[in-house]
Scaffold this motif. Structure first.
Motif, PDB file in Angstrom:
ATOM      1  N   GLY A  56       0.843  -1.266   0.051  1.00  0.00           N
ATOM      2  CA  GLY A  56      -0.132   0.074  -0.010  1.00  0.00           C
ATOM      3  C   GLY A  56       0.758   1.459  -0.011  1.00  0.00           C
ATOM      4  N   ILE A  57       2.077   1.167  -0.060  1.00  0.00           N
ATOM      5  CA  ILE A  57       3.011   2.411   0.330  1.00  0.00           C
ATOM      6  C   ILE A  57       2.927   3.394  -1.194  1.00  0.00           C
ATOM      7  N   GLN A  58       2.837   4.470  -1.035  1.00  0.00           N
ATOM      8  CA  GLN A  58       2.712   5.566  -2.162  1.00  0.00           C
ATOM      9  C   GLN A  58       3.978   6.553  -1.818  1.00  0.00           C
ATOM     10  N   PHE A  59       4.802   6.782  -2.705  1.00  0.00           N
ATOM     11  CA  PHE A  59       5.634   7.810  -2.485  1.00  0.00           C
ATOM     12  C   PHE A  59       5.157   9.042  -3.248  1.00  0.00           C
ATOM     13  N   SER A  60       5.749  10.197  -2.830  1.00  0.00           N
ATOM     14  CA  SER A  60       5.367  11.542  -3.596  1.00  0.00           C
ATOM     15  C   SER A  60       6.392  11.270  -5.185  1.00  0.00           C
ATOM     16  N   SER A  61       5.745  11.982  -6.100  1.00  0.00           N
ATOM     17  CA  SER A  61       6.443  11.852  -7.203  1.00  0.00           C
ATOM     18  C   SER A  61       7.315  13.346  -7.349  1.00  0.00           C
ATOM     19  N   VAL A  62       8.293  13.170  -8.241  1.00  0.00           N
ATOM     20  CA  VAL A  62       9.122  14.496  -8.263  1.00  0.00           C
ATOM     21  C   VAL A  62       9.534  14.568  -9.898  1.00  0.00           C
ATOM     22  N   ARG A  63       9.912  15.737 -10.242  1.00  0.00           N
ATOM     23  CA  ARG A  63      10.194  15.985 -11.608  1.00  0.00           C
ATOM     24  C   ARG A  63      11.092  17.103 -11.897  1.00  0.00           C
ATOM     25  N   LEU A  64      12.374  17.103 -12.439  1.00  0.00           N
ATOM     26  CA  LEU A  64      13.272  18.047 -12.563  1.00  0.00           C
ATOM     27  C   LEU A  64      13.956  18.388 -11.456  1.00  0.00           C
ATOM     28  N   THR A  65      13.820  17.661 -10.435  1.00  0.00           N
ATOM     29  CA  THR A  65      14.575  17.643  -9.071  1.00  0.00           C
ATOM     30  C   THR A  65      15.161  15.882  -8.967  1.00  0.00           C
ATOM     31  N   GLU A  66      16.136  15.561  -8.342  1.00  0.00           N
ATOM     32  CA  GLU A  66      16.697  14.302  -8.497  1.00  0.00           C
ATOM     33  C   GLU A  66      15.691  13.523  -7.668  1.00  0.00           C
ATOM     34  N   GLY A  67      15.203  12.342  -8.174  1.00  0.00           N
ATOM     35  CA  GLY A  67      14.425  11.192  -7.640  1.00  0.00           C
ATOM     36  C   GLY A  67      14.810  10.028  -7.806  1.00  0.00           C
ATOM     37  N   TYR A  68      14.343   8.852  -7.407  1.00  0.00           N
ATOM     38  CA  TYR A  68      14.646   7.614  -7.329  1.00  0.00           C
ATOM     39  C   TYR A  68      13.863   7.034  -8.576  1.00  0.00           C
ATOM     40  N   ASP A  69      14.485   6.167  -9.310  1.00  0.00           N
ATOM     41  CA  ASP A  69      13.905   5.575 -10.593  1.00  0.00           C
ATOM     42  C   ASP A  69      12.546   4.755 -10.072  1.00  0.00           C
ATOM     43  N   ILE A  70      11.492   5.011 -10.725  1.00  0.00           N
ATOM     44  CA  ILE A  70      10.287   4.420 -10.150  1.00  0.00           C
ATOM     45  C   ILE A  70      10.194   3.029 -10.343  1.00  0.00           C
ATOM     46  N   GLU A  71      10.971   2.633 -11.597  1.00  0.00           N
ATOM     47  CA  GLU A  71      10.932   0.840 -11.765  1.00  0.00           C
ATOM     48  C   GLU A  71      11.947   0.187 -10.813  1.00  0.00           C
ATOM     49  N   ASP A  72      13.191   0.824 -10.529  1.00  0.00           N
ATOM     50  CA  ASP A  72      14.281   0.271  -9.588  1.00  0.00           C
ATOM     51  C   ASP A  72      13.176   0.178  -8.238  1.00  0.00           C
ATOM     52  N   VAL A  73      12.764   1.332  -7.624  1.00  0.00           N
ATOM     53  CA  VAL A  73      12.209   1.143  -6.348  1.00  0.00           C
ATOM     54  C   VAL A  73      10.775   0.092  -6.224  1.00  0.00           C
ATOM     55  N   ASP A  74      10.156   0.161  -7.343  1.00  0.00           N
ATOM     56  CA  ASP A  74       8.970  -0.688  -7.468  1.00  0.00           C
ATOM     57  C   ASP A  74       9.597  -2.474  -7.452  1.00  0.00           C
ATOM     58  N   LEU A  75      10.629  -2.638  -8.158  1.00  0.00           N
ATOM     59  CA  LEU A  75      11.118  -3.833  -8.274  1.00  0.00           C
ATOM     60  C   LEU A  75      11.727  -4.073  -6.844  1.00  0.00           C
ATOM     61  N   PHE A  76      12.512  -3.383  -5.957  1.00  0.00           N
ATOM     62  CA  PHE A  76      12.806  -3.734  -4.725  1.00  0.00           C
ATOM     63  C   PHE A  76      11.555  -3.949  -3.744  1.00  0.00           C
ATOM     64  N   LEU A  77      10.567  -2.998  -3.830  1.00  0.00           N
ATOM     65  CA  LEU A  77       9.416  -3.452  -2.980  1.00  0.00           C
ATOM     66  C   LEU A  77       8.900  -4.775  -3.341  1.00  0.00           C
ATOM     67  N   ASP A  78       8.878  -5.329  -4.446  1.00  0.00           N
ATOM     68  CA  ASP A  78       8.178  -6.546  -4.902  1.00  0.00           C
ATOM     69  C   ASP A  78       9.251  -7.495  -4.274  1.00  0.00           C
ATOM     70  N   THR A  79      10.517  -7.487  -4.151  1.00  0.00           N
ATOM     71  CA  THR A  79      11.371  -8.355  -3.339  1.00  0.00           C
ATOM     72  C   THR A  79      11.028  -8.374  -2.082  1.00  0.00           C
TER      73      THR A  79
END
Length: 171
Positions: free
Chosen positions: A142-165
């Motif tokens: 159920g976790i939802q993180f805030s989205s960012v643009r034009l400032t440094e953020g973590y790659d969404i796909e990388d984080v989502d893959l980690f959360l699945d693991t």
């Protein structure tokens, strides 16, 4: 010792060439016992973080990470000096290593502070360390993180893959 020849990439996971070259020069100097600045330590290698070039080429992240893991053996306090020690690449049995996420700027990413705080709790829970609020598999779903643009953020796909693991670890 020869300086490694990393592949140069324009897309995908890559590190800033200048930052990598500076650390590699220090590693080679330390291995050859000819200091060129502050001594590089095993902890420096394990905690090395490089920027991803905003535009343009960079060194292959995988090749650099593999080199740093190998370089630990050459330094005082590394695996060769400690015998059967552990490194960031090979954690102690039963201990999950903390993830490293690629960063993005021009496309949507997750807010780094939110992800870091949550991942810290996840890793403490998974590794059986004391934590004020242990994470559950349900909370990960159920976790939802805030989205960012034009400032440094973590790659969404990388984080989502980690959360699945991580959800699998806690299920």
């Amino acid at each position: 010792m020869l300086k490694p020849a990393f592949s140069v990439r324009r897309l995908g996971q890559r590190y800033d060439r200048g930052e990598v070259d500076a650390l590699v020069d220090r590693i080679i100097a330390a291995a050859e016992h000819r200091p060129v600045g502050p001594d590089v330590t095993v902890d420096d290698l394990r905690n090395a973080a490089f920027r991803t070039p905003l535009l343009g080429p960079g060194y292959s992240a995988e090749e650099v990470d593999n080199f740093l893991a190998e370089a630990e053996r050459w330094l005082p306090g590394g695996q060769a000096a400690q015998g059967a020690g552990t490194s960031a690449a090979t954690p102690a049995p039963g201990v999950q290593p903390a993830p490293l996420f690629n960063t993005v700027r021009l496309r949507e990413g997750y807010a780094t502070a939110e992800v870091d705080e949550f991942v810290e709790r996840v890793m403490a829970t998974v590794n059986g360390l004391p934590v004020s609020r242990p994470v559950t598999a349900k909370e990960i779903r159920g976790i939802q993180f805030s989205s960012v643009r034009l400032t440094e953020g973590y790659d969404i796909e990388d984080v989502d893959l980690f959360l699945d693991t991580a959800e699998g670890w806690l299920s």
